[in-house]
Design a protein around this motif. Sequence first.
Motif, short mmCIF file in Angstrom:
data_model
loop_
_atom_site.label_atom_id
_atom_site.label_comp_id
_atom_site.label_asym_id
_atom_site.label_seq_id
_atom_site.Cartn_x
_atom_site.Cartn_y
_atom_site.Cartn_z
N ASP A 145 0.63 -1.24 -0.12
CA ASP A 145 0.20 0.03 0.04
C ASP A 145 0.80 1.18 0.05
O ASP A 145 2.10 1.12 -0.03
CB ASP A 145 -0.95 -0.05 1.31
CG ASP A 145 -0.37 0.65 2.27
OD1 ASP A 145 0.92 0.20 2.70
OD2 ASP A 145 -0.81 1.34 3.01
N ARG A 149 0.16 4.10 2.19
CA ARG A 149 -0.41 5.18 3.22
C ARG A 149 0.77 5.25 4.27
O ARG A 149 1.16 4.06 4.76
CB ARG A 149 -1.74 4.92 3.89
CG ARG A 149 -2.33 5.98 4.56
CD ARG A 149 -3.69 5.51 4.74
NE ARG A 149 -4.51 6.12 3.49
CZ ARG A 149 -5.93 5.85 3.45
NH1 ARG A 149 -6.45 5.45 4.58
NH2 ARG A 149 -6.56 6.08 2.36
N SER A 186 1.32 7.11 8.06
CA SER A 186 0.60 7.89 9.08
C SER A 186 1.32 8.38 10.09
O SER A 186 2.46 7.71 10.76
CB SER A 186 -0.55 7.51 9.37
OG SER A 186 -0.32 6.23 10.11
N ILE A 202 -1.88 12.10 7.44
CA ILE A 202 -1.85 10.86 6.56
C ILE A 202 -1.26 11.36 5.17
O ILE A 202 -1.45 12.21 4.60
CB ILE A 202 -3.17 10.40 6.43
CG1 ILE A 202 -3.70 9.98 7.54
CG2 ILE A 202 -3.27 9.30 5.27
CD1 ILE A 202 -3.78 8.45 8.00
N THR A 228 0.98 9.73 1.22
CA THR A 228 0.98 8.92 0.42
C THR A 228 2.34 8.87 0.06
O THR A 228 3.19 9.63 -0.61
CB THR A 228 0.05 9.14 -0.85
OG1 THR A 228 -1.18 9.13 -0.61
CG2 THR A 228 0.51 8.17 -1.94
#
Lengths: 248, 248
Positions: B18, B20, B22, B28, B30
């Motif tokens: 993925d 993401r 955080s 958050i 990318t």
Amino acid sequence: MTYCVAMLLDTGLVFLSDSRTSAGVDQISTFRKTTVFQNPGERVIVLQSAGNLAITQAVTSILQERLASPDAGASLLTCASLFEAARLAGDALREIHRRDATVLKEFGVEFNASLIVGGQIRGEAPRLFCLYAAGNFIEATADTTYFQIGESKYGKPILDRVIRRSSSLTEGVKCALVSMDSTIRSNLAVGLPLDLVIVRRDGYSVARHIGIDTDNEYFHDLRSLWSEALREAFAHLPEPDWLRQALG
Amino acid sequence: MTYCVAMLLDTGLVFLSDSRTSAGVDQISTFRKTTVFQNPGERVIVLQSAGNLAITQAVTSILQERLASPDAGASLLTCASLFEAARLAGDALREIHRRDATVLKEFGVEFNASLIVGGQIRGEAPRLFCLYAAGNFIEATADTTYFQIGESKYGKPILDRVIRRSSSLTEGVKCALVSMDSTIRSNLAVGLPLDLVIVRRDGYSVARHIGIDTDNEYFHDLRSLWSEALREAFAHLPEPDWLRQALG
């Protein structure tokens, strides 16, 4: 490690726990993690525990001693509400914390314990609580259908996909068993026998409490049927065009 | 949080991650967790990373700088084997550890990082390695079909049930996507877009590298088809006799 799951459904509650305790892979034992307190026809309270076994056993002992000494104040069999029952369990946790936490820390052992308390007392709807090590707790609301404690992640996806407040007790039991199966497959420290407790709404007693061991035919069949069904469902998923192109 | 899975199959390798990152729910971002190093026709090496982004980005930077400075010794494009490639990645991790670990500790930040390194160099079979924060690593053997790093538990049961060494690359891709779906549903800190890399055995290059975002129709359909199939499979599980008796 332990895995416990409890569901609050429209028609009652379902509790499922494993019974494996490990202090390292070479010290595996069987201890029940579920205790029932009931006065049939008036109340039923189910307690599940995960974490350090010395702590959670002491909590259960304190709560049981309380039953026998009415002078000590309210007990799980006399308290006026489930909220009060959760407080009593939290107080027991805090009592152990006061007694043990400092010494445990000296030995590098974390004060690790969590509890689920659920059931129904006449005059109230069924209720379900999840308690943290600090003795504080949350209650399941209309949006919450289940709580998990212990090794919760492997068995969570199926709960999220299947269980709603409107699910039947039978669906709840089946889903709890599937969730437990996923957990047992992935974590050696979660294992049989299982403790399954079913409480019907307004029954004020345990409708069914069964131990599920390796010789339980239904659980055995469920595990292989579910595996097969998953593999079949997987096989029927479509293949993406871009993949067929890429792999020729 | 991150979730990366890599599979070593008879016919090649599948990598899915993925993107993401955080630092708390209100921060958050990318970031791609997958980097490809290849000299098509001769070698392809895929690197996936999970953990503290500052650490894993620095590892990738060191490995990339190495490519441009031949005097510094072997790089991922010149090393003789995948084992050597895993060592180079481990060395890069240790370099960051020497530089940053003490300061991070002062700020109460754990030195948290893990890597997957896999691919194929001409003269060897495809290989797959999983590296720990200390820079040490393990290699997938005949019994190992996959490695996971990051938020691995939610997506593990389906891998255990479906993936074998003999699974096709298509099955690998489908299963990785289903495993990712379970993870995304359960952990908000794992999210789209996804990075999917497919390496065919003896292809010595990336067969397909695609980004999967919310507008990817196939992944969208897969998610709802899988949910539906699971619910249907669940509904077809038999009910136990003892339960029917208990619940009337």
